[in-house]
Enzyme design. Structure first.
Site, PDB file in Angstrom:
ATOM      1  N   CYS A 167       1.054  -6.493  -1.080  1.00 37.45           N
ATOM      2  CA  CYS A 167       0.267  -5.273  -1.315  1.00 37.45           C
ATOM      3  C   CYS A 167       0.157  -4.347  -0.109  1.00 37.45           C
ATOM      4  O   CYS A 167       0.509  -3.174  -0.177  1.00 37.45           O
ATOM      5  CB  CYS A 167      -1.142  -5.656  -1.766  1.00 37.45           C
ATOM      6  SG  CYS A 167      -1.245  -6.595  -3.298  1.00 37.45           S
ATOM      7  N   LYS A 225      -8.116   1.075  -5.137  1.00 34.60           N
ATOM      8  CA  LYS A 225      -7.885   0.099  -4.068  1.00 34.60           C
ATOM      9  C   LYS A 225      -7.205   0.754  -2.873  1.00 34.60           C
ATOM     10  O   LYS A 225      -6.131   1.316  -2.993  1.00 34.60           O
ATOM     11  CB  LYS A 225      -7.016  -1.030  -4.623  1.00 34.60           C
ATOM     12  CG  LYS A 225      -6.503  -2.013  -3.580  1.00 34.60           C
ATOM     13  CD  LYS A 225      -5.679  -3.107  -4.244  1.00 34.60           C
ATOM     14  CE  LYS A 225      -4.958  -3.982  -3.236  1.00 34.60           C
ATOM     15  NZ  LYS A 225      -4.239  -5.112  -3.885  1.00 34.60           N
ATOM     16  N   HIS A 253      -6.935  -0.845   0.825  1.00 37.73           N
ATOM     17  CA  HIS A 253      -6.192  -1.956   1.430  1.00 37.73           C
ATOM     18  C   HIS A 253      -5.287  -1.532   2.584  1.00 37.73           C
ATOM     19  O   HIS A 253      -4.261  -2.147   2.858  1.00 37.73           O
ATOM     20  CB  HIS A 253      -5.360  -2.682   0.361  1.00 37.73           C
ATOM     21  CG  HIS A 253      -5.107  -4.126   0.687  1.00 37.73           C
ATOM     22  ND1 HIS A 253      -3.980  -4.803   0.266  1.00 37.73           N
ATOM     23  CD2 HIS A 253      -5.839  -5.023   1.390  1.00 37.73           C
ATOM     24  CE1 HIS A 253      -4.025  -6.053   0.683  1.00 37.73           C
ATOM     25  NE2 HIS A 253      -5.142  -6.207   1.380  1.00 37.73           N
ATOM     26  N   ASN A 262       4.362  -4.070  -5.840  1.00 40.24           N
ATOM     27  CA  ASN A 262       5.298  -5.177  -5.592  1.00 40.24           C
ATOM     28  C   ASN A 262       5.491  -5.925  -6.908  1.00 40.24           C
ATOM     29  O   ASN A 262       4.876  -5.584  -7.922  1.00 40.24           O
ATOM     30  CB  ASN A 262       4.774  -6.134  -4.509  1.00 40.24           C
ATOM     31  CG  ASN A 262       3.325  -6.508  -4.660  1.00 40.24           C
ATOM     32  OD1 ASN A 262       2.479  -6.143  -3.833  1.00 40.24           O
ATOM     33  ND2 ASN A 262       2.983  -7.223  -5.729  1.00 40.24           N
TER      34      ASN A 262
END
Length: 326
Positions: free
Chosen positions: A80, A143, A145, A290
């Site tokens: 990720c 998200k 991240h 991914n």
């Protein structure tokens, strides 16, 4: 896939050049809006446009027929954080020490190496930075991240607005007590918010729609980057969505329901573009960070070998759709 950011950027520059030269862009001389619909840990084979007979994805299937389906879309890493860093900057993440973000302890000196200080170095420009320079309003939903510390926050990385969470995964439903990490908390810009109401995938779509409506009223070109956490674990789905898959069970049933919600949310955003009258001048991209981690969320990467976290095709080859009615 590392070039996706620059493909979008060059498209917007092309439109700006035509406008400056008084040439019509879709008949209106305006820079194109940009919407990125970004999935998380989805399986390559888990979409109707890739041949799935199990998943229900009519909205994304329609996007595939209206635009271009890239059969060989590759990300720059099978996990990720690094994958997102490559997409967000348009550079291989190894060039700035972000290649092992999902494994603490392998970051470059200017990123630090643990906890909140793991992030894309602040000297790296993002798609948000580039498009703001071209007059775009920019917003990020979902998200992040890409770093938990404030210096890595979306509002410090080229985005005008942020609604989401800084970490890598969180519940799709409201927490009834403190979450495992403070990075799981929902934020609006820099403010920690109370827990959202409803299912998070639907909430993120509603937030993006509100942003688009406001920018159309302001007559301002925009980038809406919608980073769904679907279909990453935890395996959360609504009873209504689960009921659509009586033939399935276990995690496979749940990931199908989560994929249905992802498709529904994407469709709501695309329908809003049409109702606002801007779908013919909006670049819409759908892709994934991914390959699917089949052991964790029961995703299906058929016909590819491999999964998330390895460099076989199933780890780095992802769904990739793009539409722009030039």
């Amino acid at each position: 896939m590392k070039t996706l950011m620059f493909v979008i950027f060059l498209m917007s520059l092309s439109a700006m050049s035509d406008a400056a030269a008084n040439k019509p862009v879709n008949g209106n001389k305006k820079q194109p809006n940009i919407v990125v619909l970004f999935a998380d840990d989805a399986g390559y084979g888990d979409f109707g446009f890739h041949g799935s007979k199990v998943m229900i994805t009519p909205n994304l299937d329609q996007l595939a027929t209206q635009g271009v389906r890239f059969a060989q879309g590759y990300v720059s890493d099978p996990t990720c954080g690094p994958s997102r860093a490559g997409l967000m900057t348009g550079r291989y993440q190894q060039r700035f020490g972000f290649e092992e973000n999902n494994v603490p302890g392998y970051m470059s000196a200017n990123s630090a190496n643990d906890g909140r200080n793991m992030g894309v170095p602040v000297d790296q420009k993002t798609i948000g930075n580039y498009l703001k320079e071209q007059g775009y309003a920019t917003a990020y939903y979902g998200k992040w991240h890409l770093g938990g510390d404030d210096k890595f926050h979306p509002l410090n990385r080229g985005f005008d607005e942020f609604y989401g969470f800084r970490g890598g995964a969180r519940s799709y439903f409201a927490y009834s007590k403190a979450p495992p990490s403070e990075l799981d908390l929902m934020e609006r810009n820099f403010a920690i918010m109370g827990e959202h109401e409803g299912y998070l995938t639907d909430v993120l779509a509603a937030e993006a729609i509100d942003f688009m409506e406001r920018k159309v009223k302001e007559d301002k070109p925009f980038l809406a980057f919608v980073a769904f956490n679907a279909v990453h674990t935890p395996m959360d789905a609504t009873p209504e969505d689960l009921a659509k898959f009586p033939q399935l069970e276990g995690k496979r049933k749940t990931v199908a329901a989560m994929t249905l919600a992802l498709d529904r949310a994407s469709g709501q955003i695309m329908d809003k573009l049409k109702s606002l009258g801007i779908d013919d001048n909006t670049i819409v991209v759908f892709t994934n960070d991914n390959g699917g981690p089949t052991d964790r969320n029961a995703s299906d990467n058929f016909p590819l070998s491999g999964t998330k976290s390895n460099h076989l095709e199933g780890g780095v080859r992802v769904p990739f759709l793009m539409k722009w009615s030039w």
